[in-house]
Design an enzyme around this catalytic site. Structure first.
Site, PDB file in Angstrom:
ATOM      1  N   CYS A  14       1.980   7.853   3.826  1.00  0.00           N
ATOM      2  CA  CYS A  14       1.300   6.615   3.949  1.00  0.00           C
ATOM      3  C   CYS A  14       0.404   6.866   5.275  1.00  0.00           C
ATOM      4  O   CYS A  14      -0.546   5.918   5.185  1.00  0.00           O
ATOM      5  CB  CYS A  14       2.232   5.331   4.346  1.00  0.00           C
ATOM      6  N   SER A  17       5.074   0.599  -1.636  1.00  0.00           N
ATOM      7  CA  SER A  17       3.517   0.247  -2.141  1.00  0.00           C
ATOM      8  C   SER A  17       3.039  -1.067  -1.698  1.00  0.00           C
ATOM      9  O   SER A  17       4.049  -1.860  -1.514  1.00  0.00           O
ATOM     10  CB  SER A  17       3.519   0.765  -3.637  1.00  0.00           C
ATOM     11  N   GLU A  77      -5.480   4.007  -3.397  1.00  0.00           N
ATOM     12  CA  GLU A  77      -4.483   4.896  -2.700  1.00  0.00           C
ATOM     13  C   GLU A  77      -4.301   6.039  -3.604  1.00  0.00           C
ATOM     14  O   GLU A  77      -3.465   5.694  -4.800  1.00  0.00           O
ATOM     15  CB  GLU A  77      -3.063   4.138  -2.296  1.00  0.00           C
ATOM     16  N   LYS A  92      18.946  -0.116   0.211  1.00  0.00           N
ATOM     17  CA  LYS A  92      18.687   0.513  -1.281  1.00  0.00           C
ATOM     18  C   LYS A  92      17.491   1.506  -1.022  1.00  0.00           C
ATOM     19  O   LYS A  92      16.346   1.304  -1.046  1.00  0.00           O
ATOM     20  CB  LYS A  92      17.951  -0.849  -1.910  1.00  0.00           C
ATOM     21  N   PHE A 107       9.977   6.753  -1.987  1.00  0.00           N
ATOM     22  CA  PHE A 107      10.664   7.996  -2.067  1.00  0.00           C
ATOM     23  C   PHE A 107      10.324   9.389  -1.147  1.00  0.00           C
ATOM     24  O   PHE A 107      10.760  10.344  -1.028  1.00  0.00           O
ATOM     25  CB  PHE A 107      10.100   8.639  -3.584  1.00  0.00           C
ATOM     26  N   GLU A 152      15.066   5.180  -6.120  1.00  0.00           N
ATOM     27  CA  GLU A 152      15.862   5.705  -7.042  1.00  0.00           C
ATOM     28  C   GLU A 152      15.271   7.078  -7.475  1.00  0.00           C
ATOM     29  O   GLU A 152      16.151   7.628  -8.132  1.00  0.00           O
ATOM     30  CB  GLU A 152      16.001   4.611  -8.375  1.00  0.00           C
TER      31      GLU A 152
HETATM   32  P1  NAD Z   1       7.474   1.917  -4.496  1.00  0.00           P
HETATM   33  O1  NAD Z   1       6.686   0.525  -3.900  1.00  0.00           O
HETATM   34  O2  NAD Z   1       7.088   2.100  -5.895  1.00  0.00           O
HETATM   35  O3  NAD Z   1       8.829   1.631  -4.071  1.00  0.00           O
HETATM   36  C1  NAD Z   1       9.483   1.411  -2.980  1.00  0.00           C
HETATM   37  C2  NAD Z   1      10.829   0.640  -3.115  1.00  0.00           C
HETATM   38  O4  NAD Z   1      10.437  -0.605  -3.949  1.00  0.00           O
HETATM   39  C3  NAD Z   1      11.738   1.574  -3.856  1.00  0.00           C
HETATM   40  O5  NAD Z   1      12.968   1.512  -3.225  1.00  0.00           O
HETATM   41  C4  NAD Z   1      11.674   0.898  -5.348  1.00  0.00           C
HETATM   42  O6  NAD Z   1      13.011   1.195  -5.933  1.00  0.00           O
HETATM   43  C5  NAD Z   1      11.521  -0.572  -5.230  1.00  0.00           C
HETATM   44  N1  NAD Z   1      10.691  -0.827  -6.397  1.00  0.00           N
HETATM   45  C6  NAD Z   1       9.523  -0.047  -7.046  1.00  0.00           C
HETATM   46  N2  NAD Z   1       9.115  -1.031  -7.946  1.00  0.00           N
HETATM   47  C7  NAD Z   1       9.498  -2.082  -7.920  1.00  0.00           C
HETATM   48  C8  NAD Z   1       9.485  -3.622  -8.363  1.00  0.00           C
HETATM   49  N3  NAD Z   1       8.443  -3.733  -9.440  1.00  0.00           N
HETATM   50  N4  NAD Z   1      10.059  -4.654  -7.752  1.00  0.00           N
HETATM   51  C9  NAD Z   1      11.025  -4.452  -6.996  1.00  0.00           C
HETATM   52  N5  NAD Z   1      11.117  -3.233  -6.379  1.00  0.00           N
HETATM   53  C10 NAD Z   1      10.515  -2.218  -6.731  1.00  0.00           C
HETATM   54  O7  NAD Z   1       6.835   3.134  -3.272  1.00  0.00           O
HETATM   55  P2  NAD Z   1       7.002   4.297  -3.523  1.00  0.00           P
HETATM   56  O8  NAD Z   1       6.230   5.158  -4.664  1.00  0.00           O
HETATM   57  O9  NAD Z   1       8.622   4.806  -3.648  1.00  0.00           O
HETATM   58  O10 NAD Z   1       6.340   5.002  -2.250  1.00  0.00           O
HETATM   59  C11 NAD Z   1       5.207   5.346  -2.027  1.00  0.00           C
HETATM   60  C12 NAD Z   1       4.483   4.222  -1.580  1.00  0.00           C
HETATM   61  O11 NAD Z   1       5.102   3.936  -0.113  1.00  0.00           O
HETATM   62  C13 NAD Z   1       2.877   4.564  -1.132  1.00  0.00           C
HETATM   63  O12 NAD Z   1       2.240   3.442  -1.474  1.00  0.00           O
HETATM   64  C14 NAD Z   1       3.045   4.617   0.371  1.00  0.00           C
HETATM   65  O13 NAD Z   1       1.894   4.255   1.103  1.00  0.00           O
HETATM   66  C15 NAD Z   1       4.184   3.652   0.756  1.00  0.00           C
HETATM   67  N6  NAD Z   1       4.716   4.015   2.094  1.00  0.00           N
HETATM   68  C16 NAD Z   1       4.316   3.264   3.143  1.00  0.00           C
HETATM   69  C17 NAD Z   1       4.844   3.415   4.360  1.00  0.00           C
HETATM   70  C18 NAD Z   1       4.383   2.675   5.358  1.00  0.00           C
HETATM   71  O14 NAD Z   1       5.013   2.860   6.704  1.00  0.00           O
HETATM   72  N7  NAD Z   1       3.445   1.888   5.517  1.00  0.00           N
HETATM   73  C19 NAD Z   1       5.665   4.590   4.427  1.00  0.00           C
HETATM   74  C20 NAD Z   1       5.966   5.406   3.326  1.00  0.00           C
HETATM   75  C21 NAD Z   1       5.551   5.094   2.131  1.00  0.00           C
END
Ligand code: NAD
Length: 491
Positions: free
Chosen positions: A287, A232, A382, A179, A155, A182
């Site tokens: 991140c 994440s 985190e 994708k 997000f 959401e």
């Molecule tokens: P998230 O992991 O909850 O979601 C990321 C994606 O995974 C979304 O598209 C979501 O729909 C999907 N998703 C969520 N839960 C899922 C599940 N159980 N099974 C399959 N798919 C699932 O992350 P977020 O809350 O949207 O974003 C924040 C996180 O992203 C933080 O941990 C941040 O550090 C990380 N992030 C990392 C980087 C990097 O470059 N390392 C960059 C940006 C964000």
């Protein structure tokens, strides 16, 4: 423009170059973090929706891959021009769905443009090599696309993170299915519109909205050759395991817990300003945000400046909104429990009044949890909010041991005016991106973005040169042009 009609309706997927209604009747409201207003409903697409996207992509991809690379990258020049033209409107859209400040949204768009520029240089940087390897025998490397590939994004950077992957993947001749999160699905549709206006053939870029169900379908789909994931660590690990088990290439970037080290010879004013921006930029929801400050020796005067500057920030003006109620509860939970195990909450963002912000949003001020032990939950987890945990250390080696022991490895930074100390730290920090006097050490193109340890699964980086290898495969062609009859092992 797509922007107007999408705002209060159920969003459509973007497949084969046009808006397509999802087969699903499950939807999620997309809520503006700044106001609490429902902007749209995101469909939670089904495997059938994904199938349609893969089919359209697979039909379009061979003709796209047949174009010379120099022709394919023309689309990036046009896309860059459109984005720069629409910079303010796009920034508003990002701020609307994500809650970050307009300046932060603009910055993220400009960073995305750099990824387009880098991909526009593919004809120069991805040219293969040729060598006469034996008398009259030549070897050359040619690059081939993988076919249909996908990206799954978080997000927090709804425009920039997709563009870390899309230009490189499509530039190399693949068709790409996105994708998006959401929670922030609107920018993805702007990307679709821009690429179409820029001349990208239908089917080469698609958007399929959804949640876990569609992510799992992407990992399992036999028609998808590679998956890029950013999010994440919990989900990155799952996507990596599931996608690779299905025979795909997967590069999955995860979460972070970034450590900044401050030593006594650091420039106080520069250090304080830079640490504060790193902690509070995007309200800590990035991140690369500073999360733990390792204070080595007597740096009280610098810590005091950091506290003053963080206390002066206004929620809703200097700090954007928190993405959703669950995130707000998670961050404030850490603050509620901050003083467990001897730590002190020396700045409490829960008290912040967002005077300039619209009602209905979720805002937090900056917080400091000081005198924390290395095993305090605020030192380890985190938090993903505008919160700094401070751990006092006796030596640089003690600080390095704490940084090295944390399971993540996205970024680490040191503030010092000594070149030797900086180099000592850079050599020993266990992170993929290291900063010296810079708390958000994002490598700009042509350098690559990517962490280590639990911040990255699958090796390599998500941008930069290793992304070229990730989104393509090489063919090694050996040719004998000479008519000589002399025989050797290469005959
Ligand atoms: P998230 O992991 O909850 O979601 C990321 C994606 O995974 C979304 O598209 C979501 O729909 C999907 N998703 C969520 N839960 C899922 C599940 N159980 N099974 C399959 N798919 C699932 O992350 P977020 O809350 O949207 O974003 C924040 C996180 O992203 C933080 O941990 C941040 O550090 C990380 N992030 C990392 C980087 C990097 O470059 N390392 C960059 C940006 C964000």
């Amino acid at each position: 423009m797509m922007t107007q009609s999408l705002t209060v309706e159920t969003l459509t997927n973007f497949i084969g170059g046009r808006a397509v209604k999802s087969a699903s009747d499950r939807t999620l409201p997309v809520t503006a973090p700044l106001t609490g207003e429902v902007l749209a409903h995101a469909p939670l697409s089904t495997a059938a929706d994904l199938d349609a996207a893969v089919k359209a992509a697979a039909e379009a991809q061979p003709a796209w891959a047949d174009l010379p690379l120099k022709d394919r990258v023309q689309v990036f020049f046009h896309a860059k021009a459109i984005i720069e033209d629409e910079l303010d409107a796009l920034a508003e859209r990002i701020t609307e769905e994500n809650g970050k400040t307009l300046a932060e949204s603009r910055g993220s768009i400009l960073r995305a443009v750099e990824c387009l520029e880098f991909a526009a240089s593919l004809p120069q940087i991805a040219a293969g090599s040729v060598l006469e390897v034996s008398r009259g025998v030549e070897c050359k490397t040619a690059r081939a696309p993988l076919g249909v590939v996908a990206g799954i994004t978080p997000f927090n950077f709804p425009f920039m993170v997709p563009l870390w992957m899309i230009p490189m993947a499509i530039g190399l001749g693949n068709a790409f299915i996105l994708k998006p999160s959401e929670q922030t699905p609107l920018s993805a549709l702007e990307i679709a519109r821009i690429l179409k206006e820029a001349g990208l053939p239908d089917g080469i870029f698609s958007v399929v909205h959804g949640d876990r169900e569609i992510v799992e379908a992407i990992c399992d789909h036999p028609g998808i050759a590679a998956v890029g994931f950013v999010g994440s660590t919990r989900v990155a690990r799952k996507v990596y395991a599931r996608g690779t088990a299905a025979g795909k290439r997967v590069r999955a970037l995860g979460g972070a817990k970034n450590h900044l080290v401050v030593v006594p010879d650091a420039d106080p004013e520069m250090t304080a300003s830079n640490v504060v921006s790193s902690v509070t930029g995007c309200a800590g929801q990035r991140c690369m945000a500073a999360s733990v400050l390792l204070a080595v020796g007597d740096v009280e005067h610098i810590l005091e400046r950091i506290r003053e500057k963080m206390a002066a920030l206004r929620a809703g003006r200097d700090l954007g909104a928190i993405i959703n109620e669950r995130a707000y509860e998670r961050i404030t939970g850490y603050l509620d429990r901050a003083e467990a195990n001897g730590a002190r909450l020396t700045l409490d963002g829960r008290d912040a009044v967002a005077e300039d912000a619209p009602a209905g949003g979720r805002y937090l001020g900056a917080s400091i949890i000081d005198h924390a032990s290395p095993d305090h939950e605020a030192s380890c987890d985190e938090i993903f909010g505008p919160t700094l945990t401070i751990i006092r250390c006796q030596s640089l080696d003690e600080a390095l041991a704490i940084e090295n022991a944390n399971p993540y490895g996205n970024a680490a930074a040191i503030y010092t005016s000594s070149g030797g100390v900086a180099q000592y730290f850079a050599d020993r920090a266990s992170a993929g991106m290291v900063g010296v006097n810079i708390g958000v050490p994002v490598p700009r193109e042509p350098f690559a973005f990517g962490g280590w340890n639990d911040s990255s699964f699958g090796g390599g980086d998500i941008t930069g040169p290793t992304a070229i290898d990730f989104w393509s495969k090489t063919k090694k062609i050996t040719t004998k042009w000479s008519n000589e009859h002399q025989s050797n092992w290469m005959s």
